[in-house]
Design a protein around this motif. Structure first.
Motif, short mmCIF file in Angstrom:
data_model
loop_
_atom_site.label_atom_id
_atom_site.label_comp_id
_atom_site.label_asym_id
_atom_site.label_seq_id
_atom_site.Cartn_x
_atom_site.Cartn_y
_atom_site.Cartn_z
N VAL A 249 0.83 -1.19 0.00
CA VAL A 249 0.00 0.00 0.00
C VAL A 249 0.88 1.26 0.00
O VAL A 249 1.95 1.28 0.58
CB VAL A 249 -0.94 -0.01 1.23
N ASP A 250 0.41 2.31 -0.71
CA ASP A 250 1.13 3.58 -0.78
C ASP A 250 0.82 4.43 0.45
O ASP A 250 -0.30 4.41 0.97
CB ASP A 250 0.74 4.35 -2.04
N VAL A 251 1.81 5.21 0.89
CA VAL A 251 1.68 6.03 2.09
C VAL A 251 2.00 7.48 1.74
O VAL A 251 2.95 7.77 1.01
CB VAL A 251 2.63 5.54 3.21
N ARG A 296 -10.62 20.41 0.55
CA ARG A 296 -10.44 21.11 -0.73
C ARG A 296 -9.77 20.21 -1.75
O ARG A 296 -10.13 20.21 -2.93
CB ARG A 296 -9.61 22.39 -0.51
N VAL A 297 -8.79 19.43 -1.30
CA VAL A 297 -8.14 18.49 -2.21
C VAL A 297 -9.14 17.43 -2.67
O VAL A 297 -9.18 17.06 -3.85
CB VAL A 297 -6.92 17.83 -1.51
N TYR A 298 -9.96 16.95 -1.75
CA TYR A 298 -10.96 15.92 -2.08
C TYR A 298 -11.95 16.43 -3.11
O TYR A 298 -12.28 15.75 -4.10
CB TYR A 298 -11.68 15.49 -0.80
N GLU A 299 -12.42 17.65 -2.90
CA GLU A 299 -13.40 18.21 -3.84
C GLU A 299 -12.75 18.51 -5.19
O GLU A 299 -13.41 18.44 -6.23
CB GLU A 299 -13.98 19.50 -3.26
N GLY A 300 -11.46 18.83 -5.20
CA GLY A 300 -10.80 19.16 -6.46
C GLY A 300 -10.51 17.96 -7.34
O GLY A 300 -10.62 18.06 -8.57
N VAL A 301 -10.12 16.83 -6.75
CA VAL A 301 -9.74 15.66 -7.56
C VAL A 301 -10.84 14.64 -7.69
O VAL A 301 -10.78 13.74 -8.55
CB VAL A 301 -8.47 15.00 -6.99
N GLY A 302 -11.83 14.69 -6.81
CA GLY A 302 -12.92 13.72 -6.88
C GLY A 302 -12.67 12.51 -5.99
O GLY A 302 -11.54 12.24 -5.55
N ASN A 303 -13.73 11.76 -5.75
CA ASN A 303 -13.67 10.63 -4.81
C ASN A 303 -12.73 9.52 -5.28
O ASN A 303 -11.90 9.02 -4.51
CB ASN A 303 -15.08 10.07 -4.61
N ASP A 304 -12.81 9.11 -6.55
CA ASP A 304 -12.02 7.98 -7.05
C ASP A 304 -10.52 8.29 -7.03
O ASP A 304 -9.70 7.47 -6.59
CB ASP A 304 -12.46 7.61 -8.46
N VAL A 305 -10.16 9.47 -7.55
CA VAL A 305 -8.75 9.84 -7.60
C VAL A 305 -8.19 10.02 -6.18
O VAL A 305 -7.05 9.62 -5.89
CB VAL A 305 -8.56 11.14 -8.41
N PHE A 306 -8.98 10.59 -5.28
CA PHE A 306 -8.53 10.81 -3.91
C PHE A 306 -8.24 9.49 -3.20
O PHE A 306 -7.20 9.34 -2.54
CB PHE A 306 -9.58 11.61 -3.13
N LYS A 307 -9.14 8.50 -3.37
CA LYS A 307 -8.92 7.21 -2.72
C LYS A 307 -7.72 6.48 -3.29
O LYS A 307 -7.02 5.79 -2.59
CB LYS A 307 -10.17 6.36 -2.87
N ARG A 308 -7.48 6.68 -4.61
CA ARG A 308 -6.36 6.02 -5.24
C ARG A 308 -5.03 6.68 -4.86
O ARG A 308 -4.01 5.99 -4.68
CB ARG A 308 -6.54 6.04 -6.76
N CYS A 309 -4.99 8.00 -4.69
CA CYS A 309 -3.75 8.72 -4.37
C CYS A 309 -3.46 8.79 -2.88
O CYS A 309 -2.31 8.91 -2.47
CB CYS A 309 -3.81 10.14 -4.93
N PHE A 310 -4.53 8.73 -2.06
CA PHE A 310 -4.34 8.86 -0.61
C PHE A 310 -4.90 7.66 0.13
O PHE A 310 -5.86 7.79 0.90
CB PHE A 310 -5.03 10.15 -0.11
N PRO A 311 -4.34 6.46 -0.08
CA PRO A 311 -4.85 5.29 0.66
C PRO A 311 -4.58 5.40 2.16
O PRO A 311 -5.39 4.99 2.97
CB PRO A 311 -4.10 4.12 0.04
N ILE A 312 -3.39 5.96 2.52
CA ILE A 312 -3.05 6.18 3.94
C ILE A 312 -2.36 7.53 4.05
O ILE A 312 -1.45 7.84 3.30
CB ILE A 312 -2.09 5.09 4.47
N ILE A 313 -2.82 8.35 5.00
CA ILE A 313 -2.18 9.62 5.28
C ILE A 313 -1.60 9.57 6.69
O ILE A 313 -2.33 9.33 7.64
CB ILE A 313 -3.16 10.81 5.18
#
Length: 313
Positions: A249-251, A296-313
Motif C-alpha cells: 500500500v502507498d503512504v 479542498r483536495v478531495y473536492e478538487g480531484v474527486g472521490n475515485d482519484v482521492f482514494k487512489r492517491c491517498f490510501p493512507i495519510i
C-alpha cells in the motif's frame, strides 16, 4: 567548512567531539580542527585539556629523569665512588637524587595535549593522556547538571547576605522592601533570595516573614484533559500493524512547516512512492484548517482519484 559566525556561542555537540577525537588520531593541526568546527582555536584546546584522561605509568620513575643527558651528579651513596650516579648499576639514583625531575612529553605540554595519534605511544613509558569523545560528552552533561545544583554563592558571600537581610527581616521589613533599597548590595535576584529562605540558609526563617505566614499554599490548577478519542485505532503501532498486513500500500506523509509565530503555515503532503511533495497554505496550524485543506483536495480531484492517491495519510 562551517562558518564561525553561525557556530559562535554554541556548545560543542557529540558529533563535534567525535570529529575532534578522529582529527587528533589523524594528527590534524589545531587550526584545521577549529576551522572545520567553526570554533576558536582556544575553545578546542581547552576542550581537549579539560576532558583528557590520564593513565599513569606502572612505575614512578619509568620515564626517567629530564636532566639525565646533562647530569654530572656524583657521590650520592658513596664518597669513594668516582662514577657518575646515572651510570651506576647497583643503585637507582632517581630515588635519592635531590635534582631528580620527572620527564615530560612535549605533546602533553602543548597542542595536541594528548597521546592520540602519537607514533611512539605503545613503547612510551611516560604518563599517557588520551581524549575520548564519549567520556568528554558524559563530563559535559554532568557539568551542566552540577552547575545548576546547590547555591551559586561562596561561604563568605552567603554570610554577607545573611548579615544584611536577617536583621532587617527581624525588624519587620519584607524581602521586596529590602531588595528595593539594597539592590546594589545584593548580588542575586529577588526570586533567589526567596529560594534561599525556602532552603533555610539564613538566620531568619519563613516564619519571620509576616505575609508568608498569612498566605496559604496556592493550589495548582490541573489542566483539563483533552479529548483523545480521535487517536483510537490511529496510533503509530496501528499504522505499523496495517503496513505489515498490507505491504504494497502507498503512504502519504503529512506534516506542517512553521515560519514566524502566529503567521500562516504550510501543510506538506509527501508521496513515498514517487518522492513528490505538495504544500498547501493554511491560515493557522489548527485541526480545523487541516481538515478544510484536505476537503479542498478531495473536492478538487474527486472521490475515485482521492482514494487512489491517498490510501493512507
Amino acid at each position: 567548512m562551517i562558518n564561525k559566525i553561525t557556530n559562535k556561542g554554541k556548545h560543542l555537540t557529540i558529533h563535534d567531539r567525535v570529529f575532534i577525537e578522529d582529527a587528533l588520531n589523524a594528527q590534524y593541526s589545531l587550526k584545521m580542527i577549529a576551522g572545520h568546527l567553526g570554533k576558536d582555536s582556544t575553545t578546542i584546546s581547552k576542550e581537549i585539556k579539560r576532558n583528557r584522561i590520564e593513565k599513569a605509568s606502572r612505575s614512578q620513575f619509568a620515564g626517567g629523569c629530564a636532566n639525565k643527558k646533562t647530569c654530572q651528579q656524583k657521590h650520592l651513596c658513596n664518597s669513594k665512588c668516582d662514577k657518575l650516579c646515572k651510570k651506576c648499576s647497583t643503585l637507582n639514583c632517581y630515588r635519592i637524587c635531590p635534582n631528580y625531575k620527572e620527564k615530560e612529553c612535549h605533546r602533553v605540554l602543548k597542542f595536541p595535549h594528548v597521546c592520540n595519534g602519537c607514533e611512539t605511544k605503545l613503547t612510551c613509558k611516560l604518563n599517557k593522556f588520551n581524549y575520548r569523545s564519549k567520556l568528554a560528552e558524559v563530563n559535559y552533561k554532568d557539568k551542566l547538571v552540577t552547575t545548576r545544583e546547590g547555591i551559586g554563592l561562596t561561604h563568605h558571600e552567603l554570610n554577607y547576605l545573611d548579615n544584611l537581610i536577617s536583621p532587617l527581616i527581624m525588624k519587620g521589613q519584607s524581602i521586596a522592601h529590602i531588595y528595593a533599597h539594597h539592590k546594589d548590595e545584593i548580588n542575586c535576584s529577588e526570586r533567589t533570595v526567596y529560594n534561599y529562605f525556602e532552603m533555610n540558609l539564613f538566620q531568619a526563617r519563613n516564619i519571620d516573614l509576616p505575609r508568608k505566614v498569612r498566605y496559604k499554599p496556592r493550589k495548582k490548577q490541573t489542566p483539563a484533559k483533552k479529548d483523545q478519542s480521535f487517536r483510537l485505532s490511529r496510533t503509530y503501532d496501528d499504522f505499523n500493524t496495517y503496513i505489515e498486513a498490507n505491504p504494497g500500500v502507498d503512504v502519504v506523509e503529512m506534516d506542517t512547516v512553521y515560519g514566524l509565530k502566529g503567521e500562516k503555515v504550510l501543510l506538506t503532503l509527501f508521496f513515498r512512492n514517487c518522492s513528490l511533495m505538495i504544500a498547501l497554505l493554511l491560515e493557522s496550524c489548527t485541526q480545523k484548517c487541516v481538515v478544510e485543506a484536505i476537503e479542498r483536495v478531495y473536492e478538487g480531484v474527486g472521490n475515485d482519484v482521492f482514494k487512489r492517491c491517498f490510501p493512507i495519510i
